[in-house]
Motif scaffolding. Structure first.
Motif, short mmCIF file in Angstrom:
data_model
loop_
_atom_site.label_atom_id
_atom_site.label_comp_id
_atom_site.label_asym_id
_atom_site.label_seq_id
_atom_site.Cartn_x
_atom_site.Cartn_y
_atom_site.Cartn_z
N GLN A 1 6.04 2.35 5.57
CA GLN A 1 6.50 2.81 5.87
C GLN A 1 7.85 3.81 5.09
OE1 GLN A 1 7.34 4.61 9.82
NE2 GLN A 1 5.25 3.75 10.44
N THR A 2 8.56 3.33 4.35
CA THR A 2 9.42 3.21 3.87
C THR A 2 9.27 4.27 2.64
OG1 THR A 2 10.29 1.31 4.62
CG2 THR A 2 11.42 2.57 2.69
N PRO A 3 10.24 5.37 2.49
CA PRO A 3 9.88 5.54 0.67
C PRO A 3 11.09 5.30 -0.25
CG PRO A 3 11.44 6.72 2.54
CD PRO A 3 10.88 6.04 3.41
N SER A 4 11.24 6.67 -1.40
CA SER A 4 11.94 5.44 -2.56
C SER A 4 13.33 4.71 -1.33
CB SER A 4 12.07 6.47 -2.96
OG SER A 4 13.19 7.43 -2.31
N TYR B 1 17.35 4.21 -5.65
CA TYR B 1 16.46 5.77 -6.72
C TYR B 1 16.49 7.08 -5.83
CZ TYR B 1 14.81 1.68 -9.40
OH TYR B 1 15.09 0.62 -10.05
N GLN B 2 16.95 7.20 -5.79
CA GLN B 2 17.67 8.47 -4.31
C GLN B 2 18.41 9.16 -5.29
OE1 GLN B 2 18.00 8.41 -0.19
NE2 GLN B 2 15.48 8.05 0.29
N LEU B 3 19.54 8.14 -5.19
CA LEU B 3 21.49 8.24 -6.26
C LEU B 3 20.56 8.68 -7.19
CD1 LEU B 3 23.54 5.22 -4.71
CD2 LEU B 3 23.95 7.77 -4.91
N PHE C 1 11.13 7.21 -7.46
CA PHE C 1 11.56 7.51 -6.53
C PHE C 1 10.99 8.62 -5.76
CE2 PHE C 1 12.62 8.04 -10.94
CZ PHE C 1 14.00 7.62 -11.09
N GLY C 2 8.99 8.64 -5.57
CA GLY C 2 8.27 9.12 -4.49
C GLY C 2 8.76 10.10 -4.87
N ASN C 3 8.69 11.15 -3.38
CA ASN C 3 8.92 12.22 -3.30
C ASN C 3 10.44 12.63 -3.71
OD1 ASN C 3 6.20 13.49 -2.79
ND2 ASN C 3 6.60 13.05 -0.82
N TYR C 4 11.69 12.09 -3.92
CA TYR C 4 13.08 12.20 -3.80
C TYR C 4 12.90 13.00 -4.63
CZ TYR C 4 17.22 11.71 -2.08
OH TYR C 4 18.66 12.11 -2.07
N LEU C 5 12.89 13.04 -5.92
CA LEU C 5 12.58 13.70 -7.10
C LEU C 5 12.48 15.21 -7.85
CD1 LEU C 5 13.93 12.73 -10.18
CD2 LEU C 5 11.28 12.38 -10.96
N GLU C 6 11.22 15.75 -6.48
CA GLU C 6 11.13 16.67 -6.53
C GLU C 6 12.00 17.54 -5.86
OE1 GLU C 6 8.73 14.97 -6.74
OE2 GLU C 6 7.20 15.56 -8.29
N GLU C 7 12.22 17.07 -4.47
CA GLU C 7 13.68 17.02 -3.55
C GLU C 7 15.08 18.00 -4.44
OE1 GLU C 7 14.12 15.44 0.06
OE2 GLU C 7 11.92 14.64 0.04
N VAL C 8 15.34 16.77 -5.17
CA VAL C 8 16.03 17.03 -5.86
C VAL C 8 16.13 17.77 -6.97
CG1 VAL C 8 17.67 15.47 -7.55
CG2 VAL C 8 17.75 14.53 -5.66
N LEU C 9 14.98 18.53 -7.46
CA LEU C 9 14.87 19.35 -8.57
C LEU C 9 14.25 20.49 -8.36
CD1 LEU C 9 12.87 16.63 -10.88
CD2 LEU C 9 14.99 17.87 -11.02
N SER C 10 14.23 20.60 -6.87
CA SER C 10 13.75 22.17 -6.15
C SER C 10 14.42 22.86 -6.28
CB SER C 10 13.02 22.10 -4.86
OG SER C 10 14.43 21.70 -3.73
N ASN C 11 14.30 23.88 -6.59
CA ASN C 11 15.97 25.30 -6.67
C ASN C 11 17.05 25.15 -7.99
OD1 ASN C 11 14.76 26.19 -4.73
ND2 ASN C 11 15.29 25.36 -3.29
N GLU C 12 17.24 24.20 -8.50
CA GLU C 12 18.29 23.30 -9.37
C GLU C 12 17.40 24.40 -11.14
OE1 GLU C 12 20.64 22.56 -9.93
OE2 GLU C 12 20.34 21.83 -7.75
N LYS C 13 18.33 25.33 -11.78
CA LYS C 13 18.15 25.74 -13.15
C LYS C 13 19.33 25.24 -13.79
CE LYS C 13 14.81 29.29 -12.91
NZ LYS C 13 14.66 31.21 -12.20
N ILE C 14 18.63 25.24 -15.06
CA ILE C 14 19.47 24.45 -16.19
C ILE C 14 19.27 25.50 -17.75
CG2 ILE C 14 20.11 23.12 -18.27
CD1 ILE C 14 21.25 21.93 -15.38
#
Lengths: 182, 654
Positions: free
Chosen positions: A20-23, A27-29, A65-78
């Motif tokens: 069950q281990t995610p990323s 890779y989270q870092l 990255f799994g879902n973690y990349l989406e979690e990091v990018l969500s609500n971010e704007k450049i």
């Protein structure tokens, strides 16, 4: 013998858990690093189809990255561009509007081909591959003393019309591979 | 040697308590497998995107990728039963010497024989002359060719400067030097760029009588760093088992040295170090002195990421006069080693090397009763190895094949091949298997031992070294599994089956009273080694393991040697170390261990634990340590009582 059985039971339990281990933490870092890159790199205006077009972060090859990349990018704007992640199975899938490309291919031979194909396109290429910068890649992650460090080839970025801020360069080891005759 | 099979001791009343403890420890290990589920959420909270996103790039670059000790990266170690003791493990255990630190590796059998002597082995054969281990300190081999074992009392380093101790049980494969039959201990000190500043420490207690250490490290320029150190330590005596009378084994030593690391260019580095010590054991009727000096230099050149060359040379002189055994020994060793690594195509890495060692050994026997004949020996060891590491299926399969070839004064050419296979389906799992052949070359005690040292008339009993003694041999089969199911947990399991031939024996020549050292024993052993490391929280780390060992020796046809002397091994062994940071800069650390009974002579099982309480205030660290706390005294291998030990220690690091 009793102990053999107990130990194998223990390991069976762990195998089930690990399924069950995610990323991984590494890779989270790295996902957060990639988010940071977008703040220190300037893309030419024509690389966005419109001022509202998203900044696309592509992952080529196996996705660590799994879902973690989406979690990091969500609500971010450049600069008004929302950040989105796209996954590409192979080189042919890479879209024109991709801005950052994390390349995760086991065969480093393919990297060279990809980079040649991307020549002139304003995509910031990132990888873990040890030979990545030599092959013309721009940013490479490596681990030193159990910490993530960066190597950057600013020349490669320049030729793709990308400007990497000196702030980012200061933190990285700057590598300028000798030009190959071909 | 008289064999006491069973002896009643008051401690035996507690035996049933010990048995319960072994079950208790096993249950604890089992429960560890469930812990990750319950605390995972907490552990991962640090890695919530919202938390990491607040960090600057600089901060991100200081975060450790793995919290549990890193998986071995060298291919030669991927497929082996390696366990690692880190600097933190040592410091937090309260260990005062290398042997005490080695207790932290559950795949080693560590027994304290008396105040200054330790019996340490891997995969059994735990005996006074344990001889199947390769021990290296920064690349310098320290087992003695006198008996192919290690004088542990003189293997001292400044523990603060140890980076890690790698313990590999099983034959060392091809890369490692001679004598790596059942295991390798590789003590690695820190690069001097990591030991800049002042370290000073003093300690005193009931067993560790006084301890003082001072180290200063600095840099000349950005390419050249150095350190110098001095350390002094005195230990109290033990008491004799079973009488409780005082033993004459109090001892102490002073040790000093330096190390420099020079990296003039990105691809060249040169390490030079030198150490010297002087010690004394308070034996009766006279004191037994020991001293030594050594110097080592190693140059490494990187041609590319996959190719490097390393050249190492060292000199080592050791001297000891052991009054009780009537023997004085002075050994000078000169050693030169070359290692070259390069890539052959995309999927192969070749490593090859060559080495030469010259040893000049001088013994003196203070009586004619026992000694070495001839007293002096010059010994030459030539060795070479080649190994091919082949990776396939996108590096998921790694196969290593190679052989060591060795020529030694006391043995002919010998081949020690090994083959290792590792399968890494993903980053979390490694399954490995290995098959190797290794030899334990004859030592002086096998060949030159004489009792008495003069010719005896026929009909008088005597013991002679074996002119025909050949190397002891093992063929080892190993399988293992290493898994890191979550970031904060690492587990490793290894199983082995060893087949031994030509093991040591002493037997009378037919029809005479002349006993000769021969190769009359054979047999097999098997076992399981389990090891785990778990960071439950950032403030609480656990590590430990369990080792099961079984061995069955037999005489070769028509032989009669009592091979019990080759090893008195416990069947079960547990270790659990807990490293806990408390609020307000307090640290509370506990290391518990259990060793089951030994069969012949019978030695009762024991459970005991060490505890350390420390308070850190800025650069100062104050700690109190208690060792062997479970009972007032216990026996580990039979001739002495090992007492409870207490000490207080003040350390400052600037």
């Amino acid at each position: 013998m009793r102990h053999y059985i107990k130990i194998s039971l223990l390991f069976a339990g762990i195998l089930i858990l690990s399924a069950q281990t995610p990323s991984t933490r590494e890779y989270q870092l790295k996902a957060v690093f990639i988010l940071n890159f977008t703040q220190f790199v300037e893309w030419p205006p024509n690389s966005f189809s419109s001022p509202q077009a998203p900044l696309v972060i592509g992952v080529l090859g196996k996705d660590p990255f799994g879902n973690y990349l989406e979690e990091v990018l969500s609500n971010e704007k450049i600069n008004g561009h929302a950040l989105v992640a796209h996954r590409y199975k192979s080189m042919e899938d890479i879209e024109k509007d991709c801005h950052v490309l994390y390349i995760n291919l086991s065969e480093s031979g393919k990297n060279e081909k990809i980079i040649t194909n991307l020549k002139g396109v304003s995509i910031l290429t990132v990888s873990d591959n040890p030979d990545f910068l030599k092959q013309g890649g721009m940013i490479r992650f490596y681990t030193k003393d159990n910490k993530i460090q960066l190597q950057i080839n600013p020349e490669a970025a320049k030729s793709a019309n990308l400007t990497i801020s000196s702030k980012l360069l200061r933190l990285a080891e700057v590598i300028t591979p000798k030009l190959k005759s071909k | 040697m008289k064999t006491v099979r069973f002896k009643y001791t008051p401690a035996m009343d507690q035996q049933h308590i010990y048995c319960r403890f072994s079950t208790f420890l096993l249950l604890m290990l089992l429960s560890l497998s469930l812990l990750p589920l319950s605390v995972k959420g907490q552990e991962d909270s640090l890695y919530q995107p919202s938390y990491l996103k607040k960090m600057s790039l600089e901060e991100l670059m200081t975060i450790e990728v793995t919290s549990v000790s890193k998986k071995p990266e060298k291919l030669s170690e991927v497929a082996s039963a390696i366990q690692v003791i880190t600097q933190e493990d040592i410091r937090r255990s309260g260990a005062t010497s290398i042997p005490e630190a080695l207790r932290l590796a559950p795949n080693l059998q560590v027994a304290q024989l008396n105040s200054n002597a330790w019996i340490i082995s891997a995969r059994g054969f735990n005996a006074a002359f344990s001889n199947k281990l390769l021990v290296m300190i920064d690349g310098r081999t320290v087992y003695s060719p006198l008996f192919a074992g290690v004088f542990w009392d003189v293997q001292n380093v400044l523990l603060e400067d140890v980076e890690r101790i790698e313990v590999i049980s099983g034959p060392g494969g091809t890369l490692w030097g001679a004598n790596a039959v059942n295991g390798i201990i590789n003590i690695i000190t820190k690069n001097t760029k990591d030991t800049k500043g002042l370290y000073a420490s003093v300690a005193a207690g009931n067993f560790l009588k006084d301890f003082a250490a001072l180290r200063f490290g600095g840099q000349i320029d950005s390419t050249f760093t150095y350190r110098v150190y001095i350390q002094q330590q005195d230990f109290n005596r033990t008491t004799l088992y079973p009488s409780g009378n005082d033993n004459n084994d109090a001892w102490g030593y002073t040790l000093g040295g330096f190390r420099t690391d020079w990296k003039p260019t990105a691809t060249n580095s040169l390490m030079v170090q030198g150490n010297l010590y002087d010690g004394m054991q308070k034996t009766i009727p006279e004191k037994s002195p020991m001293s030594g000096q050594n110097a080592l230099a190693r140059w490494t050149h990187d041609f590319s990421e996959r190719s490097s060359l390393s050249l190492q040379g060292y000199f080592d002189r050791t001297y000891r006069r052991d009054v009780p055994s009537t023997i004085t020994d002075q050994l000078e060793t000169y050693d030169l080693d070359l290692q070259h690594r390069f890539a052959l195509g995309k999927h192969q890495n070749i490593v090859w090397g060559a080495g030469y060692r010259y040893m000049h050994d001088k013994t003196k026997n203070s009586t004619l009763f026992v000694g070495f004949v001839p007293p002096d020996r010059d010994m030459n060891l030539y060795s070479g190895f080649i190994q091919d590491e082949i990776s396939a299926f996108n590096n998921h399969i790694k196969f290593t094949i190679g052989s060591k070839i060795q020529y030694y004064t006391f043995s002919d050419f010998s081949l020690q091949p090994s083959a290792r296979l590792a399968w890494t389906p993903n980053i979390q799992h490694t399954v490995w298997a290995a098959c190797s052949r290794a030899i334990r070359a004859p030592s002086r005690i096998d060949v030159d031992y004489n009792l008495p040292t003069y010719e005896v008339p026929p009909g008088f009993p005597n013991v002679n070294g074996g002119p025909n003694f050949v190397s002891e041999k093992v063929i080892a089969y190993e399988i293992g599994y290493r898994v890191q199911p979550v970031n904060n947990l690492l587990l490793s399991l290894a199983m082995f089956y060893n087949q031994y031939d030509d093991l040591y024996s002493v037997e009378a020549l037919p029809g005479t009273l002349t006993f000769e050292i021969q190769n009359g024993t054979e047999g097999y052993s098997n076992g399981i080694e389990f090891y785990g490391r778990y960071e439950a929280f950032k403030t609480w780390k656990l590590r430990g393991g369990y080792t099961y060992f079984f061995k069955e020796l037999r005489n070769k046809p028509n032989r009669t040697y009592d091979f019990a002397a080759l090893g008195n091994d416990p069947e079960h062994q547990f270790l659990l170390q807990s490293i806990l940071d408390l609020p307000a800069n307090f640290q509370l650390d506990v290391t518990a261990r259990y060793t089951s009974s030994r069969p012949n002579p019978y030695i009762i099982d024991y459970f005991t634990f060490d505890a350390r309480l420390a308070y850190v205030f800025k650069q100062l660290e104050f700690s109190i340590v208690g060792q062997n706390l479970w009972q007032e005294r216990h026996t580990e291998i039979g001739t002495t009582y090992i007492p409870q030990k207490f000490y207080a220690k003040l350390t400052c690091r600037f």
